[in-house]
Design a protein around this motif. Structure first.
Motif, PDB file in Angstrom:
ATOM      1  N   GLU A  72      94.679  70.964 -36.382  1.00 52.77           N
ATOM      2  CA  GLU A  72      93.515  72.029 -35.806  1.00 52.77           C
ATOM      3  C   GLU A  72      92.349  71.231 -35.538  1.00 52.77           C
ATOM      4  O   GLU A  72      91.960  70.436 -36.588  1.00 52.77           O
ATOM      5  CB  GLU A  72      93.424  73.294 -36.530  1.00 52.77           C
TER       6      GLU A  72
ATOM      7  N   ASP B 165     103.689  64.727 -38.307  1.00 53.72           N
ATOM      8  CA  ASP B 165     103.019  66.252 -38.101  1.00 53.72           C
ATOM      9  C   ASP B 165     102.297  66.220 -36.956  1.00 53.72           C
ATOM     10  O   ASP B 165     102.151  67.281 -36.274  1.00 53.72           O
ATOM     11  CB  ASP B 165     102.216  66.372 -39.261  1.00 53.72           C
ATOM     12  N   THR B 166     101.973  65.170 -36.143  1.00 58.92           N
ATOM     13  CA  THR B 166     101.236  65.327 -34.835  1.00 58.92           C
ATOM     14  C   THR B 166     101.188  63.864 -34.294  1.00 58.92           C
ATOM     15  O   THR B 166     101.143  62.922 -34.660  1.00 58.92           O
ATOM     16  CB  THR B 166      99.733  65.684 -35.124  1.00 58.92           C
TER      17      THR B 166
ATOM     18  N   LYS C 214     108.504  67.389 -30.418  1.00 55.86           N
ATOM     19  CA  LYS C 214     109.009  67.961 -31.780  1.00 55.86           C
ATOM     20  C   LYS C 214     110.630  68.099 -31.645  1.00 55.86           C
ATOM     21  O   LYS C 214     111.058  68.560 -30.544  1.00 55.86           O
ATOM     22  CB  LYS C 214     108.404  69.607 -32.027  1.00 55.86           C
TER      23      LYS C 214
ATOM     24  N   GLU D  91     100.085  71.648 -39.292  1.00 57.87           N
ATOM     25  CA  GLU D  91      99.607  71.686 -37.870  1.00 57.87           C
ATOM     26  C   GLU D  91      98.412  70.932 -37.610  1.00 57.87           C
ATOM     27  O   GLU D  91      97.432  71.350 -38.638  1.00 57.87           O
ATOM     28  CB  GLU D  91      99.918  72.833 -37.154  1.00 57.87           C
TER      29      GLU D  91
END
Length: 627
Positions: A360, A316-317, A202, A358
């Motif tokens: 999950e 985002d990921t 990040k 995020e």
């Protein structure tokens, strides 16, 4: 007739065998040391076993010796190369030019080996590919960033070099071989096989005034490549080898992805049987339907195949999303249902993006149609949220078992000799192969009744081998009686001869196609016979780490970043944050009412900053470390 090669990764022997069984024409694998994935090493004995198995299908095994090498490792590298040559390896992937010198000193032991220039040698221009050819490389693994047009231009300019292109899997954001971020930040060299995945971290994006433009986003993390629908374009551009990334992936990944691309190449060949063939033999049958969305992926992109494209990164990921399976419809205390057509199984792994973007994940404890009961209800799950499945239990269960058979169709022909009978076999299809024949001494007895059906039945019993009988040629006038035991002996001898012949043919083929390398060995000591090495602005970009490479390039001392550091960029990227965030200066539409004051910086969570330089002339983003 042009051969098309599907090249699959192998973390270990199990993955290598799985790749061959599921349709790979070649496999690339790391040895115990000096491969660009330090966590994916294998013994020479395992590589020998893989070679023996692959060569039965005329498939090849390439070994990665593509790290930079230090002086105190040169002797160990030489010994490894000798052992790999003895094991029957077909080619060596090279980054450090010292390997060429070491192999030339091992001739004639290594005369059957060919050299492939690893993508770590930064292969993105006609000039670089031509130079690599001149110094002895038979094949060049092109940079992932190239478009179909750029590949075609290289092929047109240097048609006598095989071009290998990546078609699937994870993408490095920096041009391969020119990323020093991991070494700079963590003392782990990507050029030594120990990448710390700096690009998956990040970052904040800040401007020259310290104003935060993006907060803790994965700004350098790219989606995964998927060119399965664009193979014909790459074939037309001149590529001959189609490479799947993934030497850290498990056998299930290798099975699924290899099968999917094997079927895609076969479809091209069916459309153009007079123009293309597969580079190895054998036909595969699967117990599953290949589906690229069901194995590890961060979302897919065609990257730069058609030029610069939006949405190539995953802000985002950096984790696997898997396949989209629908949206949350209605929540209850311990369950929810899904609007969509997907079916679910107990144990499926699902994931979603929460309100903070995020990712999950959770596991399904029980599935009743489209109503799912998680082991623990995710607190951030909401109606309307998109769901992805990154672990399909039923699919994984299929892949955990034997899931493919690969057989070589052969046509048999029974003949009469002066003192017995002969049985010959010719593999059906391509690549072309010379027939193999065995004979047996046996009395000629006239048959009292027709023998055709029994002979065909006995000779066709090839179960337990890698061969299957597509046809038995037997003259209508054949009137001899042959005992079943004699037919069995003939069949067994023929299978053994086929196995021996396929192994020898593979080695012979490797020797014949490596003539460029062998010829060039004699001239490597004289660098004057070759065109000058392509120039870099910063000497460390040559990745020269030992005395043999110094001699090769004609420099006085090693210049590698790992040894001396450097004041140039620690990454060179075709991915551009200006373009990705709608601020491209070449596109007047990409403007905002709020101007960014440059230079821009990436900032890690611990405060370390990295200056961004936008080289618009070359459409490139360079990343510099701030001490």
């Amino acid at each position: 007739m042009r051969s098309l090669e599907l090249l699959a990764p192998a973390k270990n022997l199990e993955c290598g065998l799985a790749a061959i069984n599921h349709g790979a024409d070649a496999v690339y694998i790391g040895a115990s040391r000096f491969g660009a994935r330090v966590a994916a090493g294998n013994s020479v004995d395992d590589i020998r076993q893989l070679c023996l198995y692959a060569h039965q299908f005329a498939a090849k095994v390439y070994v990665t010796v593509n790290t930079i090498i230090y002086d105190n490792e040169l002797e160990a590298t030489r010994q490894l190369l000798a052992e790999l040559s003895d094991a029957g390896v077909d080619a060596i992937l090279v980054q450090d030019m010292a390997v060429l010198s070491l192999i030339s000193h091992l001739l004639p032991l290594t005369s059957h080996l060919s050299f492939h220039a690893s993508t770590q040698t930064d292969n993105r221009t006609v000039e670089k590919v031509r130079w690599l050819r001149d110094v002895g490389f038979r094949r060049v693994v092109l940079a992932r960033e190239l478009s179909a047009d750029e590949i075609a231009a290289i092929h047109e300019a240097v048609p006598d070099v095989e071009l290998e292109v990546f078609v699937h899997g994870a993408l490095c954001v920096s041009y391969s071989g020119l990323c020093y971020a991991s070494e700079h930040c963590f003392g782990r060299s990507a050029n030594r096989g120990a990448c710390a995945q700096f690009c998956r971290m990040k970052f904040d994006l800040i401007d020259a005034d310290g104003r935060e433009l993006e907060h803790q986003r994965h700004l350098l993390s790219l989606k995964d490549m998927n060119l399965s629908s664009h193979l014909q374009e790459l074939v037309d551009a001149g590529a001959t080898s189609f490479k799947i990334e993934g030497r850290l992936k498990d056998a299930a990944y290798v099975k699924n992805v290899t099968a999917a691309y094997s079927e895609a190449l076969n479809a091209i060949i069916r459309q153009h049987p007079d123009r293309y063939c597969r580079a190895s033999r054998g036909q595969c049958t699967y117990t599953f339907r290949p589906d690229l969305h069901k194995t590890f992926n961060r979302g897919f992109t065609t990257y730069f195949l058609h030029g610069r494209q939006p949405d190539i990164f995953s802000l985002d990921t950096p984790k696997a999303l898997g396949e989209y399976v629908g949206r949350v419809k209605e929540l209850r205390r311990d369950s929810f249902n899904v609007a969509g057509t997907a079916t679910f199984a107990n144990g499926d792994g699902l994931c979603f993006f929460n309100a903070d973007n995020e990712l999950e994940g959770f596991r399904v404890n029980r599935a009743e149609g489209n109503r799912l009961f998680p082991q623990q209800m995710p607190t951030n799950l909401r109606p309307g949220v998109a769901l992805y499945r990154n672990n399909d239990q039923q699919f994984e269960r299929l892949l955990s078992r034997p899931s493919s058979e690969r057989r070589i169709p052969i046509r048999l022909s029974l003949g009469v000799t002066a003192d017995g009978f002969s049985l010959s076999a010719e593999p059906v299809g391509t690549p072309a192969a010379t027939p193999v024949e065995v004979t047996i001494a046996c009395e000629h007895q006239q048959a009292a009744k027709p023998q055709h059906d029994n002979i065909v039945r006995q000779l066709s019993k090839l179960g337990g081998t890698i061969y299957e009988c597509s046809r038995v040629d037997l003259s209508d006038a054949f009137g001899y009686f042959i005992p079943n035991s004699t037919l069995t002996d003939l069949r067994r001898q023929l299978v053994q001869a086929l196995t021996t012949h396929s192994s020898k043919s593979s080695i012979s083929s490797s020797s014949s196609v490596s003539s460029i390398s062998s010829v060039s060995n004699s001239s490597r000591s004289s660098r004057k016979s070759c065109s000058p090495a392509p120039a870099y602005d910063h000497p460390y970009l040559y990745n020269i780490a030992n005395r043999l490479s110094c001699e090769f390039y004609g420099v006085d001392a090693p210049t590698a970043y790992e040894l001396r550091g450097g004041d140039g960029p620690i990454m060179q990227c075709r991915h551009c944050l200006r373009y990705a965030l709608d601020r491209c200066r070449k596109n007047p539409a990409d403007r905002s009412t709020v101007e960014w004051r440059e230079p821009l910086f990436l900032r890690l969570g611990d405060g370390r900053r990295f200056r961004l330089e936008f080289d618009c002339k070359h459409c490139q983003m360079n990343v510099y470390a701030e001490d």
